[in-house]
Motif scaffolding. Structure first.
Motif, PDB file in Angstrom:
ATOM      1  N   SER A  85       0.843  -1.191   0.000  1.00 45.06           N
ATOM      2  CA  SER A  85       0.000   0.000   0.000  1.00 45.06           C
ATOM      3  C   SER A  85       0.880   1.244   0.000  1.00 45.06           C
ATOM      4  N   GLY A  86       0.215   2.404   0.017  1.00 46.40           N
ATOM      5  CA  GLY A  86       0.943   3.665   0.052  1.00 46.40           C
ATOM      6  C   GLY A  86       1.278   4.242  -1.299  1.00 46.40           C
ATOM      7  N   PHE A  87       0.732   3.660  -2.369  1.00 52.05           N
ATOM      8  CA  PHE A  87       0.995   4.174  -3.707  1.00 52.05           C
ATOM      9  C   PHE A  87       0.105   5.378  -4.003  1.00 52.05           C
ATOM     10  N   SER A  88       0.504   6.134  -5.010  1.00 49.53           N
ATOM     11  CA  SER A  88      -0.307   7.253  -5.467  1.00 49.53           C
ATOM     12  C   SER A  88      -1.400   6.762  -6.409  1.00 49.53           C
ATOM     13  N   ALA A  89      -1.021   6.284  -7.574  1.00 46.52           N
ATOM     14  CA  ALA A  89      -1.973   5.737  -8.545  1.00 46.52           C
ATOM     15  C   ALA A  89      -1.303   4.555  -9.232  1.00 46.52           C
ATOM     16  N   PRO A  90      -1.329   3.369  -8.609  1.00 45.73           N
ATOM     17  CA  PRO A  90      -0.629   2.211  -9.193  1.00 45.73           C
ATOM     18  C   PRO A  90      -1.371   1.701 -10.430  1.00 45.73           C
ATOM     19  N   LEU A  91      -0.662   1.660 -11.561  1.00 43.60           N
ATOM     20  CA  LEU A  91      -1.287   1.338 -12.842  1.00 43.60           C
ATOM     21  C   LEU A  91      -0.891  -0.010 -13.411  1.00 43.60           C
ATOM     22  N   ASP A  92       0.274  -0.507 -13.062  1.00 44.48           N
ATOM     23  CA  ASP A  92       0.765  -1.712 -13.721  1.00 44.48           C
ATOM     24  C   ASP A  92       1.566  -2.545 -12.733  1.00 44.48           C
ATOM     25  N   PHE A  93       1.685  -3.839 -13.065  1.00 47.38           N
ATOM     26  CA  PHE A  93       2.354  -4.818 -12.213  1.00 47.38           C
ATOM     27  C   PHE A  93       3.200  -5.700 -13.115  1.00 47.38           C
ATOM     28  N   VAL A  94       4.450  -5.912 -12.748  1.00 46.60           N
ATOM     29  CA  VAL A  94       5.385  -6.667 -13.572  1.00 46.60           C
ATOM     30  C   VAL A  94       6.015  -7.765 -12.729  1.00 46.60           C
ATOM     31  N   ALA A  95       5.961  -9.008 -13.241  1.00 49.97           N
ATOM     32  CA  ALA A  95       6.566 -10.154 -12.561  1.00 49.97           C
ATOM     33  C   ALA A  95       7.463 -10.868 -13.574  1.00 49.97           C
ATOM     34  N   PRO A  96       8.735 -10.485 -13.679  1.00 47.97           N
ATOM     35  CA  PRO A  96       9.616 -11.052 -14.704  1.00 47.97           C
ATOM     36  C   PRO A  96       9.767 -12.561 -14.581  1.00 47.97           C
ATOM     37  N   GLU A  97       9.818 -13.218 -15.735  1.00 49.53           N
ATOM     38  CA  GLU A  97       9.983 -14.663 -15.771  1.00 49.53           C
ATOM     39  C   GLU A  97      11.308 -15.074 -15.138  1.00 49.53           C
ATOM     40  N   ASP A  98      11.326 -16.278 -14.565  1.00 54.24           N
ATOM     41  CA  ASP A  98      12.536 -16.879 -13.998  1.00 54.24           C
ATOM     42  C   ASP A  98      13.129 -16.045 -12.870  1.00 54.24           C
ATOM     43  N   THR A  99      12.284 -15.261 -12.206  1.00 56.79           N
ATOM     44  CA  THR A  99      12.702 -14.505 -11.026  1.00 56.79           C
ATOM     45  C   THR A  99      11.589 -14.602  -9.992  1.00 56.79           C
ATOM     46  N   ASP A 100      11.875 -14.089  -8.797  1.00 56.01           N
ATOM     47  CA  ASP A 100      10.830 -13.938  -7.792  1.00 56.01           C
ATOM     48  C   ASP A 100      10.492 -12.468  -7.588  1.00 56.01           C
ATOM     49  N   ARG A 101      10.884 -11.634  -8.550  1.00 55.80           N
ATOM     50  CA  ARG A 101      10.677 -10.192  -8.431  1.00 55.80           C
ATOM     51  C   ARG A 101       9.258  -9.817  -8.813  1.00 55.80           C
ATOM     52  N   ARG A 102       8.730  -8.810  -8.132  1.00 55.37           N
ATOM     53  CA  ARG A 102       7.436  -8.225  -8.469  1.00 55.37           C
ATOM     54  C   ARG A 102       7.576  -6.709  -8.358  1.00 55.37           C
ATOM     55  N   PHE A 103       7.130  -6.015  -9.386  1.00 55.57           N
ATOM     56  CA  PHE A 103       7.239  -4.566  -9.425  1.00 55.57           C
ATOM     57  C   PHE A 103       5.857  -3.948  -9.608  1.00 55.57           C
ATOM     58  N   VAL A 104       5.619  -2.835  -8.930  1.00 57.11           N
ATOM     59  CA  VAL A 104       4.412  -2.043  -9.110  1.00 57.11           C
ATOM     60  C   VAL A 104       4.796  -0.717  -9.747  1.00 57.11           C
ATOM     61  N   VAL A 105       4.065  -0.344 -10.797  1.00 59.19           N
ATOM     62  CA  VAL A 105       4.318   0.886 -11.543  1.00 59.19           C
ATOM     63  C   VAL A 105       3.341   1.945 -11.059  1.00 59.19           C
TER      64      VAL A 105
END
Length: 473
Positions: A85-105
């Motif tokens: 939480s705490g985002f301004s206006a989260p628009l997109d979510f990215v979970a790259p293949e072969d990683t455990d990373r998750r990004f919120v745009v």
């Protein structure tokens, strides 16, 4: 039919095979959806209604004719878990293949690394110094290269102040850029930017903004019609059809607006390396290769394809309507989706309209649509989602899940295994965690589970934005 000006309609059949919403353009819209003075919305009342008298056709079957919702979705429900939480206006979510990373745009210009314990204290990538905000502008979408785990390449869509080549009086420049980062870093301190595309934007809305890699490795990049309302005015093409003015959505020769592009980010030089200036290659199977017009275009006739996503070889494109209809499309090479003579599968601004281009090519019907008024399935701006493939909500596995910007406590879903047009089912949200007032986007992680991005503030300010994981009730 008047003589076509600045137009060339192409036969592509047989070619090888992509303030507030519904308010006024002066207001900021955190979803990047609309700001057309002519739009209507039951949740907000009626605006000035510049096109509210449109007569709609009845080409799409009614729910009774199309058989109603899939039995598999009948009674489906979800609950939500707040991941960050705490985002301004989260628009997109990215979970790259072969990683455990998750990004919120976040539209304010920051990309956040998130874990099950929330977002990290420092943004992974901060682009606030190069974007312009207001209306529907900002940091709008990100896609990770299929080999991100080894090459660290992210493809980013953002709104920049007008750059060289953008005409005076235009709103801004839409940018597609490649950022190379350390894929294991917690903060991308040494990120390197390479600009791939700069597209002049006449207005501050209808940028679209999503980007997605197809299964063949090409990058798909949607652009809206240039903004304003009705696809007319400054920066819009001249008439192409007697009864309706304007039409960047039908312009395949003069600009890239109103289209979905397909490019090869691993190559250079355009088609077959013949244009050494292009920082990407163009697949030789794109439908306009060897013909008049930019060969980057893969499909056209869109108004504001705000989100798109892949499931296998199927690409789902959610195109935001203006006055009356919201639509989901399946992308076809060389497909013409009808804007600005059609809104969804219906005539726009006229009681009747053509079903083909002047060259005789048929417009592509949406696979699902819903109106702005009437019934449970209604809204004002479609927010495209993903097909659920994970185990978190077994009732939704295999369904395409999406929403309207004005959430009203529920999601939408269709069963792609049925025959189009797909009937839309409502999916109520239960439990203690609420969806929030406004849905801005969706994401899918490496396990195939879905996430919703929402906020409670229509202006896109503050810190009410959240990343919500869909789980079983």
């Amino acid at each position: 039919m008047k003589r076509l000006r600045r137009r060339r309609f192409l036969r592509v059949s047989g070619l090888a095979a992509l303030g507030s919403v519904a308010g006024c353009s002066a207001s900021e819209d955190p979803a990047g959806e609309d700001g057309d003075a002519g739009e209507t919305a039951s949740a907000y009342g009626t605006t000035d209604g510049s096109d509210s008298g449109d007569t709609q056709s009845t080409r799409v079957p009614t729910p009774t004719e199309s058989g109603g919702p899939s039995p598999a979705l009948d009674g489906a429900r979800v609950a939500l878990e707040t991941v960050a939480s705490g985002f301004s206006a989260p628009l997109d979510f990215v979970a790259p293949e072969d990683t455990d990373r998750r990004f919120v745009v976040d539209r304010d210009g920051r990309i956040w690394d998130v874990t099950d314990d929330g977002r990290r204290e420092t943004p992974f990538l901060d682009l606030t110094d190069r974007i312009v905000l207001g209306s529907e502008r900002g940091l709008l979408g990100v896609a990770a290269h299929p080999s991100f785990a080894s090459n660290g390449r992210l493809y980013v869509r953002y709104s920049a102040p007008s750059r060289e080549g953008t005409p005076d009086g235009y709103s801004h420049t839409s940018v597609l850029a490649e950022f190379t980062v350390d894929p294991a870093a917690r903060v991308a301190e040494d990120a390197q930017e390479r600009t791939l595309l700069e597209v002049p934007q006449p207005q501050g809305n209808h940028d679209a903004g999503a980007v997605a890699f197809g299964p063949e490795g090409s990058l798909y990049v949607p652009f809206g019609d240039g903004g304003g309302a009705n696809d007319v005015g400054q920066g819009h093409a001249e008439d192409w059809y007697d009864a309706v003015d304007g039409g960047n959505g039908q312009n395949v020769t003069d600009n890239l607006l109103g289209s979905v592009l397909r490019i090869d980010v691993d190559g250079r030089g355009g088609v077959d390396g013949s244009d050494g200036e292009k920082p990407y290659a163009i697949p030789d199977s794109n439908p306009l290769v060897g013909r008049e017009g930019p060969a980057e275009q893969y499909a056209w006739g869109f108004r504001n394809p705000w989100r798109l996503s892949f499931h296998g070889t199927d690409c789902y494109v959610a195109d935001v309507g203006q006055n009356a209809w919201e639509e989901v499309n399946l992308l076809e090479s060389g497909g013409n989706y009808g804007w600005n003579v059609r809104e969804g599968a219906h005539c726009f601004r006229r009681a009747d309209c053509p079903t083909t281009t002047p060259d005789g090519e048929p417009f592509v019907d949406p696979v699902a649509e819903y109106p702005h008024e009437g019934g449970e399935v209604a809204g004002i701006s479609i927010i495209g989602g993903h097909v659920a493939t994970g185990d978190a909500v077994s009732e939704l596995r295999g369904a395409y899940v999406f929403a309207d910007y004005v959430a009203r406590g529920r999601l939408f879903a269709v069963d792609p295994g049925t025959t189009p047009p797909w009937e839309i089912a409502t999916v109520p949200v239960s439990g203690d965690t609420e969806l929030g007032q406004y849905v801005l986007g969706f994401g899918r992680d490496q396990a195939g589970d879905l996430y919703a991005l929402s906020t409670d503030q229509s202006g896109g300010d503050g810190e009410s934005g959240r990343l919500l994981r869909l789980v079983a009730p």
